[in-house]
Design a protein around this motif. Sequence first.
Motif, short mmCIF file in Angstrom:
data_model
loop_
_atom_site.label_atom_id
_atom_site.label_comp_id
_atom_site.label_asym_id
_atom_site.label_seq_id
_atom_site.Cartn_x
_atom_site.Cartn_y
_atom_site.Cartn_z
N THR A 65 39.29 46.36 37.41
CA THR A 65 39.33 47.17 38.62
C THR A 65 39.49 48.64 38.22
O THR A 65 40.01 48.94 37.14
CB THR A 65 40.51 46.77 39.54
OG1 THR A 65 40.57 47.68 40.62
CG2 THR A 65 41.84 46.81 38.80
N ASP A 66 39.04 49.54 39.09
CA ASP A 66 39.25 50.96 38.81
C ASP A 66 40.65 51.39 39.20
O ASP A 66 41.08 52.48 38.82
CB ASP A 66 38.18 51.83 39.48
CG ASP A 66 37.94 51.43 40.93
OD1 ASP A 66 38.63 50.51 41.43
OD2 ASP A 66 37.07 52.03 41.56
N SER A 67 41.38 50.55 39.92
CA SER A 67 42.75 50.91 40.28
C SER A 67 43.60 49.67 40.53
O SER A 67 43.47 49.02 41.57
CB SER A 67 42.76 51.80 41.54
OG SER A 67 44.09 51.93 42.03
N LEU A 68 44.49 49.38 39.60
CA LEU A 68 45.45 48.28 39.80
C LEU A 68 46.27 48.51 41.06
O LEU A 68 46.54 47.58 41.83
CB LEU A 68 46.41 48.20 38.61
CG LEU A 68 46.06 47.30 37.43
CD1 LEU A 68 47.21 47.33 36.43
CD2 LEU A 68 45.77 45.88 37.87
N GLN A 69 46.65 49.75 41.26
CA GLN A 69 47.50 50.09 42.41
C GLN A 69 46.80 49.73 43.72
O GLN A 69 47.41 49.17 44.64
CB GLN A 69 47.85 51.57 42.34
CG GLN A 69 48.92 52.00 43.34
CD GLN A 69 49.24 53.49 43.21
OE1 GLN A 69 49.02 54.11 42.16
NE2 GLN A 69 49.73 54.07 44.28
N ASP A 72 44.16 50.54 25.80
CA ASP A 72 44.83 51.14 26.96
C ASP A 72 44.82 50.20 28.17
O ASP A 72 45.03 50.64 29.30
CB ASP A 72 44.14 52.46 27.33
CG ASP A 72 42.77 52.23 27.94
OD1 ASP A 72 42.18 51.14 27.71
OD2 ASP A 72 42.28 53.11 28.66
N TRP A 73 44.58 48.91 27.95
CA TRP A 73 44.49 47.97 29.06
C TRP A 73 45.85 47.85 29.74
O TRP A 73 46.86 47.55 29.11
CB TRP A 73 44.06 46.58 28.58
CG TRP A 73 42.81 46.55 27.76
CD1 TRP A 73 41.97 47.59 27.47
CD2 TRP A 73 42.24 45.40 27.09
NE1 TRP A 73 40.93 47.16 26.68
CE2 TRP A 73 41.07 45.83 26.43
CE3 TRP A 73 42.61 44.06 27.00
CZ2 TRP A 73 40.26 44.96 25.68
CZ3 TRP A 73 41.82 43.20 26.25
CH2 TRP A 73 40.65 43.64 25.61
N VAL A 104 42.83 44.00 35.46
CA VAL A 104 43.02 44.96 34.37
C VAL A 104 42.39 46.30 34.75
O VAL A 104 41.33 46.36 35.36
CB VAL A 104 42.43 44.44 33.04
CG1 VAL A 104 40.95 44.11 33.17
CG2 VAL A 104 42.65 45.41 31.88
N GLU A 105 43.09 47.35 34.39
CA GLU A 105 42.58 48.71 34.55
C GLU A 105 42.51 49.34 33.16
O GLU A 105 43.46 49.21 32.37
CB GLU A 105 43.50 49.52 35.45
CG GLU A 105 43.05 50.96 35.69
CD GLU A 105 44.03 51.73 36.58
OE1 GLU A 105 44.76 51.10 37.40
OE2 GLU A 105 44.08 52.97 36.45
#
Lengths: 132, 132
Positions: free
Chosen positions: B83-87, B108-109, B127-128
Motif C-alpha cells: 500500500t502507499d499508506s499503512l495509515q 525500509d519495509w 506493507v509500505e
Amino acid sequence: MIQRIHHINFIVRDLVSAIPAWERILDREVTSCDQLEERGVDIARFDLGQTWIVLVQPTRSGTVPAAHLEQHGEGFFLMSLETDSLQDEVGRLGEAMFDGVERGGLDDWQVRDVDVAGMFGVRVQLVESDGS
Amino acid sequence: MIQRIHHINFIVRDLVSAIPAWERILDREVTSCDQLEERGVDIARFDLGQTWIVLVQPTRSGTVPAAHLEQHGEGFFLMSLETDSLQDEVGRLGEAMFDGVERGGLDDWQVRDVDVAGMFGVRVQLVESDGS
C-alpha cells in the motif's frame, strides 16, 4: 522464462462467506466468478495488478483441491508462475520435476503442476497464457 | 490503496537446502540473504518482477515463524500486500482488523499483520515501502 506470479490460489469452504472479506482487504470488487467442472471447483478471482488472487471452493470430493481442504483446511493452495513457454520450462527442468500432464485452467491458461515433494511444502505451478 | 503483492513468505527448515531448489524453478539466482534478528529468522529472497519470493528459516523458538513451522510444517507463511499508506489502510479497515503493532521488515519495509482469524486461513500483511 519465468516472468511473474500469474495467480495465487487459496482454498475456501464457502465462496459466499470468503468473497466479502477479500473484497474488503483488497479494496476492490471480485472480478469474476467461474466454475471449473472437470477440476470440481467454483472460483472467484480478484485482479491485483499483474497477479490474480483466486479463491477456490471444492464442490465435490475425490479431487486434488478437495483433498487439500480436507487435509490442511482453508488457506494457501498453490502459486502459479507465468512463463512464455511451458514447453521450454519442461525442457529446462525435465519431466521428472512435474506431476501429471498439461491441463487447462481458466480462460486460455495452460498449466503444469510441479511435483510438490521437491518444493519444501509449496505447491508450485507453471502457466502459459496469451491473454490475462 | 492496495497496489500489488509485495512479497510472499515461505517457511523452510533449512535455507541451504531450499535455495537451490528455488533457484532452479525460478531460473534465477537468489538476490540476497539477510537476518532479521528481532524476528528470529534468516531470510533469502528472489526478485520476481514486482514481487519478492521470500524464504524464511526460523532460527530460534518462541517466535511466530517458529510456531508456524512447528504447527504447519514447511510451506506458505504469509502474503504481504503493498500500500502507499499503512495509515490510510488502518483508517479504512479499522484497528480491529489487525494483530499487533506496526513493525519493521527488511530494508525500509514497514508492516502490519492482518488478524489471521478473519481471512479464511490466510496470513495477510500490509506493507509500505518507498524503495524495493
